[in-house]
Scaffold this active site. Structure first.
Site, mmCIF file in Angstrom:
data_model
loop_
_atom_site.group_PDB
_atom_site.id
_atom_site.type_symbol
_atom_site.label_atom_id
_atom_site.label_comp_id
_atom_site.label_asym_id
_atom_site.label_seq_id
_atom_site.Cartn_x
_atom_site.Cartn_y
_atom_site.Cartn_z
ATOM 1 N N LEU A 238 0.851 -1.196 0.000
ATOM 2 C CA LEU A 238 0.000 0.000 0.000
ATOM 3 C C LEU A 238 0.880 1.236 0.000
ATOM 4 O O LEU A 238 1.809 1.324 0.804
ATOM 5 C CB LEU A 238 -0.903 0.030 1.242
ATOM 6 C CG LEU A 238 -2.100 -0.918 1.294
ATOM 7 C CD1 LEU A 238 -2.695 -0.911 2.700
ATOM 8 C CD2 LEU A 238 -3.146 -0.482 0.278
ATOM 9 N N HIS A 239 0.580 2.184 -0.890
ATOM 10 C CA HIS A 239 1.395 3.404 -0.871
ATOM 11 C C HIS A 239 0.689 4.631 -1.428
ATOM 12 O O HIS A 239 1.109 5.754 -1.187
ATOM 13 C CB HIS A 239 2.679 3.184 -1.682
ATOM 14 C CG HIS A 239 2.466 3.238 -3.169
ATOM 15 N ND1 HIS A 239 1.907 2.199 -3.875
ATOM 16 C CD2 HIS A 239 2.715 4.223 -4.075
ATOM 17 C CE1 HIS A 239 1.839 2.519 -5.145
ATOM 18 N NE2 HIS A 239 2.304 3.737 -5.303
ATOM 19 N N ARG A 240 -0.393 4.462 -2.182
ATOM 20 C CA ARG A 240 -0.973 5.599 -2.890
ATOM 21 C C ARG A 240 -1.630 6.593 -1.935
ATOM 22 O O ARG A 240 -2.263 6.217 -0.957
ATOM 23 C CB ARG A 240 -1.992 5.134 -3.933
ATOM 24 C CG ARG A 240 -1.342 4.482 -5.146
ATOM 25 C CD ARG A 240 -2.371 4.219 -6.226
ATOM 26 N NE ARG A 240 -1.762 3.571 -7.380
ATOM 27 C CZ ARG A 240 -1.234 4.221 -8.422
ATOM 28 N NH1 ARG A 240 -1.265 5.550 -8.447
ATOM 29 N NH2 ARG A 240 -0.716 3.564 -9.422
ATOM 30 N N ARG A 273 5.525 6.158 3.351
ATOM 31 C CA ARG A 273 4.317 6.978 3.496
ATOM 32 C C ARG A 273 3.274 6.259 4.338
ATOM 33 O O ARG A 273 2.622 6.850 5.199
ATOM 34 C CB ARG A 273 3.737 7.313 2.122
ATOM 35 C CG ARG A 273 2.467 8.167 2.183
ATOM 36 C CD ARG A 273 1.812 8.259 0.831
ATOM 37 N NE ARG A 273 2.626 9.023 -0.100
ATOM 38 C CZ ARG A 273 2.730 8.767 -1.399
ATOM 39 N NH1 ARG A 273 2.094 7.736 -1.918
ATOM 40 N NH2 ARG A 273 3.475 9.512 -2.177
#
Length: 388
Positions: A238-240, A273
């Site tokens: 997950l990063h967006r 992030r």
């Protein structure tokens, strides 16, 4: 003939790699036609997100590292524009290559076009049709200022046609290498300098996968270190910003992962992030989810190849799952890579009804692993024509 390749995030390093190889092969065959200048904006500054990739592939280090770092979208894009402009004024390249849909993509493209330097956009034409995504804005604006639009698929070409682009090579079908080498006159690049040329070259990520998989199988020890067994675990990434910046959406995704992965080990290389927002998130992942540090590209390939299921918001991993024939759940409301969904190997999380594997392979949607050769052939013709 000087090419400035501008990268800033790990997916862009990966996409640049086969281009650099193709440039080297072209120079060896044709006598040093290209001078390849690599500019790293520094958008990804964590070692495991950037430098480790250069180390793994023996890729040359950038001639310029701009050390932009993190920041708001406006701040980061503005710094990239300013710092890239300074380098372009100094180097005066014949063309600038930008990759994908990050702030580095847009900032570099704006810097180049304002200096009247042609821009080639690699991975052009992707659309999520969701303008709340910063990546969608970056894609649209970058294409609007580009001279050459290198598309990874027929769907990407179709998206650009809907946007009003008319100068389409080979009716949007994948361009064959022989066509580019033997019939260059048909490129018609100079027909209208104000009209970008749209070309379906296939996906450079497939070039990388075919090359890197053999190396990963020889070098990576990630499976042993994590004490994993083939097809006995799920892989999560997950990063967006659309997830990490939306607390309600993040909690919804966490709950979904927990529900899907009951009694199954899940390996989660956590993006920087995501790490920051997860600390303060109310909902937490179950104990069967093992959070680890970001992995190198070769290690991630092995984690993907040996997993039983991939859950991700990454566009690149959706395609890699498709190529590796690993079921994938996309943790988003839409995807740019609709072919992976059509193939049956990928599904949006809200449509997930249980783990399944397609019975047959629908064929290759993203080319044949020679996309970088097509791109360099077109660049050579473009630069030669402009020099005449």
């Amino acid at each position: 003939m000087k090419i400035a390749n501008i990268v800033g995030a790990r997916p862009q390093f990966i996409k640049y790699f086969p281009i650099s190889q193709a440039i080297n092969r072209f120079n060896e065959t044709c006598g040093n036609v290209f001078d390849d200048i690599l500019i790293h904006t520094g958008q990804h500054y964590d070692y495991n997100m950037s430098k480790v990739f250069f180390d793994e592939f023996g890729m040359k280090m950038p001639e310029y590292h701009l050390e932009v770092g993190s920041g708001s979208h406006g701040e980061q894009t503005g710094q990239i524009l300013q710092k890239v402009e300074d380098v372009l004024i100094k180097e005066s390249p014949d063309i600038v290559l930008v990759y994908g849909d990050t702030n580095s993509t847009l900032g570099a493209a704006l810097a180049a076009v304002k200096l009247h330097i042609p821009v080639a956009h690699i991975e052009a034409g992707l659309r999520s049709f969701n303008k709340y995504m910063p990546e969608e804005i970056n894609r649209i604006l970058t294409s609007n200022v580009s001279t050459l639009l290198f598309c990874p698929s027929k769907t990407a070409v179709t998206n650009l046609i809907y946007d009003g682009y008319k100068n389409i090579l080979n009716e949007g079908e994948l361009v064959e290498i022989d066509f580019l080498l033997q019939n260059k006159i048909k490129l018609n690049i100079k027909a209208d300098k104000n009209e970008p040329l749209v070309i379906n070259v296939g996906d450079v990520m497939y070039d990388v996968l075919l090359y890197a998989l053999k190396i990963a199988e020889e070098r990576s020890d990630a499976i042993d270190k994590l004490q994993l067994f083939g097809k006995q675990y799920y892989l999560l990434t997950l990063h967006r910003a659309e997830i990490t910046d939306d607390t309600e959406k993040l909690h919804e995704i966490i709950d979904f992962v927990n529900d899907v992965s009951v009694n199954k080990r899940v390996v989660f290389p956590m993006h920087p992030r995501m790490k920051n927002v997860y600390k303060i998130a109310k909902n937490k992942l179950n104990q069967n989810v093992e959070i680890i540090k970001p992995m190198s590209y070769l290690d991630m390939l092995m984690l993907m190849k040996n997993s039983d299921l991939i859950m991700t918001d990454s566009g690149g991993m959706q395609k890699e799952a498709y190529w590796l024939k690993i079921p994938c759940i996309t943790l988003r409301d839409e995807t740019e890579w609709i072919e992976t969904v059509q193939s049956g190997w990928n599904v949006l999380y809200k449509n997930y009804c249980g783990l399944r594997r397609p019975v047959k392979n629908d064929g290759a949607y993203y080319g044949d692993g020679k996309s970088s050769e097509r791109i360099v052939s077109v660049l050579a013709e473009k630069l030669i024509e402009d020099k005449l």
